[in-house]
Each structure stands twice: as C-alpha cells, then as structure tokens.
Design a protein around this motif. Sequence first.
Motif, PDB file in Angstrom:
ATOM      1  N   PRO A 181       6.596  12.790 -10.887  1.00 19.23           N
ATOM      2  CA  PRO A 181       5.925  14.244 -11.706  1.00 19.23           C
ATOM      3  C   PRO A 181       4.493  12.970 -12.654  1.00 19.23           C
ATOM      4  O   PRO A 181       3.970  13.140 -12.435  1.00 19.23           O
ATOM      5  CB  PRO A 181       6.866  14.250 -13.178  1.00 19.23           C
ATOM      6  CG  PRO A 181       8.047  14.315 -12.283  1.00 19.23           C
ATOM      7  CD  PRO A 181       8.082  12.347 -11.604  1.00 19.23           C
ATOM      8  N   HIS A 182       4.672  11.850 -12.250  1.00 18.22           N
ATOM      9  CA  HIS A 182       3.703  11.127 -13.106  1.00 18.22           C
ATOM     10  C   HIS A 182       2.925  10.177 -12.019  1.00 18.22           C
ATOM     11  O   HIS A 182       1.293  10.608 -12.552  1.00 18.22           O
ATOM     12  CB  HIS A 182       3.850   9.580 -13.805  1.00 18.22           C
ATOM     13  CG  HIS A 182       4.345   9.441 -14.421  1.00 18.22           C
ATOM     14  ND1 HIS A 182       5.816   8.549 -14.822  1.00 18.22           N
ATOM     15  CD2 HIS A 182       5.270  10.354 -15.796  1.00 18.22           C
ATOM     16  CE1 HIS A 182       6.541   8.598 -16.670  1.00 18.22           C
ATOM     17  NE2 HIS A 182       6.071  10.039 -16.853  1.00 18.22           N
ATOM     18  N   ALA A 183       3.057  10.260 -10.349  1.00 18.69           N
ATOM     19  CA  ALA A 183       1.798  10.021  -9.772  1.00 18.69           C
ATOM     20  C   ALA A 183       1.378  11.869  -9.137  1.00 18.69           C
ATOM     21  O   ALA A 183       0.358  11.715  -8.808  1.00 18.69           O
ATOM     22  CB  ALA A 183       2.275   9.626  -8.582  1.00 18.69           C
ATOM     23  N   GLU A 184       1.984  12.968  -9.834  1.00 19.19           N
ATOM     24  CA  GLU A 184       1.695  13.575  -9.440  1.00 19.19           C
ATOM     25  C   GLU A 184       0.206  14.303 -10.690  1.00 19.19           C
ATOM     26  O   GLU A 184      -0.589  15.058 -10.069  1.00 19.19           O
ATOM     27  CB  GLU A 184       2.579  15.350  -9.550  1.00 19.19           C
ATOM     28  CG  GLU A 184       3.435  15.240  -8.023  1.00 19.19           C
ATOM     29  CD  GLU A 184       4.713  16.295  -8.106  1.00 19.19           C
ATOM     30  OE1 GLU A 184       4.565  16.718  -9.332  1.00 19.19           O
ATOM     31  OE2 GLU A 184       5.405  16.282  -6.949  1.00 19.19           O
ATOM     32  N   GLN A 216       0.672  -1.016   0.212  1.00 21.91           N
ATOM     33  CA  GLN A 216       0.073  -0.775   0.185  1.00 21.91           C
ATOM     34  C   GLN A 216       0.551   1.689   0.193  1.00 21.91           C
ATOM     35  O   GLN A 216       0.121   2.052  -0.371  1.00 21.91           O
ATOM     36  CB  GLN A 216      -1.491   0.166   1.332  1.00 21.91           C
ATOM     37  CG  GLN A 216      -0.168  -0.217   2.986  1.00 21.91           C
ATOM     38  CD  GLN A 216      -0.048   1.104   3.146  1.00 21.91           C
ATOM     39  OE1 GLN A 216      -0.048   1.845   2.691  1.00 21.91           O
ATOM     40  NE2 GLN A 216       0.632   0.722   4.500  1.00 21.91           N
ATOM     41  N   GLU A 217       2.130   1.473   0.618  1.00 23.82           N
ATOM     42  CA  GLU A 217       3.339   2.935   0.482  1.00 23.82           C
ATOM     43  C   GLU A 217       3.028   2.622  -0.913  1.00 23.82           C
ATOM     44  O   GLU A 217       3.699   4.170  -1.588  1.00 23.82           O
ATOM     45  CB  GLU A 217       4.308   2.386   0.980  1.00 23.82           C
ATOM     46  CG  GLU A 217       5.211   0.511   0.913  1.00 23.82           C
ATOM     47  CD  GLU A 217       5.232  -0.042   1.391  1.00 23.82           C
ATOM     48  OE1 GLU A 217       5.880  -0.865   1.974  1.00 23.82           O
ATOM     49  OE2 GLU A 217       4.014  -0.567   2.086  1.00 23.82           O
ATOM     50  N   TYR A 218       3.076   1.968  -1.877  1.00 22.55           N
ATOM     51  CA  TYR A 218       3.119   1.961  -3.331  1.00 22.55           C
ATOM     52  C   TYR A 218       2.268   3.587  -4.105  1.00 22.55           C
ATOM     53  O   TYR A 218       2.750   4.384  -4.947  1.00 22.55           O
ATOM     54  CB  TYR A 218       4.132   1.249  -4.538  1.00 22.55           C
ATOM     55  CG  TYR A 218       2.207   0.905  -4.773  1.00 22.55           C
ATOM     56  CD1 TYR A 218       2.786  -0.009  -5.870  1.00 22.55           C
ATOM     57  CD2 TYR A 218       0.967   0.955  -4.154  1.00 22.55           C
ATOM     58  CE1 TYR A 218       0.792  -0.486  -6.838  1.00 22.55           C
ATOM     59  CE2 TYR A 218      -0.329   0.497  -4.941  1.00 22.55           C
ATOM     60  CZ  TYR A 218      -0.233  -0.633  -6.270  1.00 22.55           C
ATOM     61  OH  TYR A 218      -0.885  -0.622  -6.935  1.00 22.55           O
ATOM     62  N   TRP A 219       1.604   3.930  -3.097  1.00 22.84           N
ATOM     63  CA  TRP A 219       0.741   5.217  -3.736  1.00 22.84           C
ATOM     64  C   TRP A 219       1.561   6.351  -2.996  1.00 22.84           C
ATOM     65  O   TRP A 219       0.807   7.580  -2.533  1.00 22.84           O
ATOM     66  CB  TRP A 219      -0.364   4.798  -2.974  1.00 22.84           C
ATOM     67  CG  TRP A 219      -1.558   3.957  -3.386  1.00 22.84           C
ATOM     68  CD1 TRP A 219      -1.780   2.562  -2.646  1.00 22.84           C
ATOM     69  CD2 TRP A 219      -2.762   3.927  -4.429  1.00 22.84           C
ATOM     70  NE1 TRP A 219      -2.632   2.009  -3.561  1.00 22.84           N
ATOM     71  CE2 TRP A 219      -2.900   2.669  -4.974  1.00 22.84           C
ATOM     72  CE3 TRP A 219      -2.631   5.052  -5.465  1.00 22.84           C
ATOM     73  CZ2 TRP A 219      -3.532   2.579  -5.842  1.00 22.84           C
ATOM     74  CZ3 TRP A 219      -3.696   5.049  -6.220  1.00 22.84           C
ATOM     75  CH2 TRP A 219      -3.826   3.975  -6.925  1.00 22.84           C
ATOM     76  N   CYS A 234      -0.081  10.147  -2.604  1.00 19.48           N
ATOM     77  CA  CYS A 234      -0.694  10.761  -1.103  1.00 19.48           C
ATOM     78  C   CYS A 234      -0.581  11.655  -0.755  1.00 19.48           C
ATOM     79  O   CYS A 234      -1.009  13.108  -0.490  1.00 19.48           O
ATOM     80  CB  CYS A 234      -0.583   9.481   0.261  1.00 19.48           C
ATOM     81  SG  CYS A 234      -1.507   8.170  -0.174  1.00 19.48           S
ATOM     82  N   GLY A 235       1.169  12.284  -1.427  1.00 19.57           N
ATOM     83  CA  GLY A 235       1.589  13.378  -0.904  1.00 19.57           C
ATOM     84  C   GLY A 235       1.318  14.914  -1.500  1.00 19.57           C
ATOM     85  O   GLY A 235       1.810  16.243  -1.393  1.00 19.57           O
ATOM     86  N   ALA A 236       0.602  14.376  -3.084  1.00 17.40           N
ATOM     87  CA  ALA A 236       0.493  15.010  -3.798  1.00 17.40           C
ATOM     88  C   ALA A 236      -1.082  15.638  -3.796  1.00 17.40           C
ATOM     89  O   ALA A 236      -1.560  16.793  -4.126  1.00 17.40           O
ATOM     90  CB  ALA A 236       0.869  14.927  -5.172  1.00 17.40           C
ATOM     91  N   LEU A 237      -1.888  15.385  -2.245  1.00 15.37           N
ATOM     92  CA  LEU A 237      -3.854  15.673  -2.791  1.00 15.37           C
ATOM     93  C   LEU A 237      -3.443  16.957  -2.060  1.00 15.37           C
ATOM     94  O   LEU A 237      -2.722  16.905  -1.101  1.00 15.37           O
ATOM     95  CB  LEU A 237      -4.227  14.453  -2.097  1.00 15.37           C
ATOM     96  CG  LEU A 237      -4.075  13.248  -2.602  1.00 15.37           C
ATOM     97  CD1 LEU A 237      -4.397  12.018  -1.543  1.00 15.37           C
ATOM     98  CD2 LEU A 237      -4.830  12.813  -3.797  1.00 15.37           C
ATOM     99  N   PRO A 238      -4.669  17.505  -2.130  1.00 20.11           N
ATOM    100  CA  PRO A 238      -4.894  18.603  -1.229  1.00 20.11           C
ATOM    101  C   PRO A 238      -5.059  18.565  -0.294  1.00 20.11           C
ATOM    102  O   PRO A 238      -5.135  17.641   0.623  1.00 20.11           O
ATOM    103  CB  PRO A 238      -5.720  19.368  -2.283  1.00 20.11           C
ATOM    104  CG  PRO A 238      -6.361  17.441  -3.034  1.00 20.11           C
ATOM    105  CD  PRO A 238      -5.568  17.397  -2.925  1.00 20.11           C
TER     106      PRO A 238
END
Length: 312
Positions: free
Chosen positions: A272-275, A49-52, A56-60
Amino acid sequence: MTRYTGRRERARRYQLHERPDGSLVEVDVHIPPHAQRVVLFDNGMGAPQEYWDWVCGALPDDMGYVRFSRPGYGLSTPDTRYGLEPHFELLQELRDTYIAGLPVVLAGHSLGGYFVAAYASLHPDAVEGVTQVVMIDATEVVSLRHSRRTDVDRWSHQRMLMEQVFAATGLSVFRPAMNTNQQYRPDINRSYTAFLSDSRTWAKAYREYRDAMTYPELSGLDCPLTVVTAENNVGDNTLHAGIQARLAVISERARHHFVAGSDHESILAVRPHAEEVAELIAGEPPAGPLGSSWQPSTKGRRSAAERVEELA
C-alpha cells in the motif's frame, strides 16, 4: 547455494546493458509500445533494483520504466571511478539508449533520491524532457556530512562492516539486513536475500556512504519536484521531517508528501505504501511553490492499515 542460485536467477530475469568501455550494467526495461512516458528509477544505498517491484506494478499502462543496479551491485561490473560525474554519465546513457524521445520522470529512494535530483540540477541539459523529479525519503547530504564522527556515523560504519562479515560467512542468508518482514512476492524475497548475501554489496555500500559525505548541497532545480517522506522514521521524526522539508525548497514547483505509517524501508517494501508512491510518480507534477503557510501533515490521508483492509 543462495548466492549461486541468486546470480543465476538475476541473469535469467534481467538483461545486461553493455557500456562503451565494455563493462556491463544490470537493467530491467519495460516500455510498452503505447507508452507515453517513462520513469527512470535510482536505487538506495545497498539495495537491489527489484525493490521497486510494487511501485512498478502500480504504474499506469501508459507508463514504462527503466531500473538498474549501479556498478558493483548485482550483475553490474564494479567501477573504479566514484563520484557524481560517472553516475551522471550512466543515467544519461540509459536515457539515450532506452528512453530517447519520451518524457521521463526521475525517481530515486534514499541516496538514489539525491542522485536523480543532483543529475537534473547539475548535469548539463539533463533537465530537458524531465516532467518531474521524485525524491523518496531521500538522503540530505549536509545532514549526512554533519553526522561524521558522531555515534550515528560510527554505528553506520560498524553495521556495514558487520554485514560484510555476515555475508562472507553466509549468516546473512538467515538474517537479512533489509526486507526483514519479507513483504514482497516469494521470488523477489529470494532475490533480495541473495543480493544481500554477497559481501561485495556491502563493500560497495560503504564506499557510497563515505563518498556521499563529499557531495554538494543542492540549491536549485529547474523542474517540478515531489519530495516523499516516510512518516515513521527511526529516530526523531520531527527532525527528519525538517530535514526532508529542506529538500523541497530547491524547486519553485514543489510539493512535500508524507506516507502515513511508513518507515524508510516500508515506503517501498509494503505494497500500500508503494502504491501511494506510484500515484505520486504517475500523477500530475506540482505547478507551484509550497508557500510560506505550508506545514507537514498527514491529516486526512488513509492509514496503511486502512489501505491494506481496502485491498483485502
């Protein structure tokens, strides 16, 4: 040693949710007091689950999240029950326990993308309170079923068997099967390696892979849907794009977005892709159908390299 320190670190970092039957599920819950909405993440096959983490860090700030490891992964108790219904029960339980009363986005990657869409489509009243479903390079079960007994299927079977051997002997510590580019923070990279070094991870992944071939095709979804596709897939990109496009038509309020330069893993593992994925999760849900004139395209979007340069 890697397995031991990894389990100890997971026990320190994540909490354990106790289910009515006494089994435990590893969860990571972050819901600020001022949160207006929450995203419930569902992992891909054989992934922690930590591969999110980058997502998660880019969520508002007004958006919380709940992520978890399915039974048999990480610290979660193995479950002898397989199939969709036990998983739907778990998703509903996590919603009732941690997200009750807040609007929720259901987001899943790979097989997790199918799980969240199937839950919203097939589980009674599951769609209530769901603002959108986000399927990230999700598994399309019909194509998976058609691959049975082909070279692709035989290689998948052989690969997971080899990974079980590598994990049991400890060799996977030196050659992780996933996160090979080590794009996450050092602590997440260590946790990921420890997760993959457990042969139980690969036994569970193999069971999920076989079980997924029996899952039903999704034909209708009564909520907004965002399909996010990796542009640079291993194999035939045109075929992959067409398969992903079939997922987008199950909802009358849908959009299909390609993340330029990404592959199945880097769509979450490269920051950048995750963001870009996080923007889609937190943004306004689609309000209408794709339309007959829609064509998959990445024209006009910044490349991953441009976004990395901008961040730097």
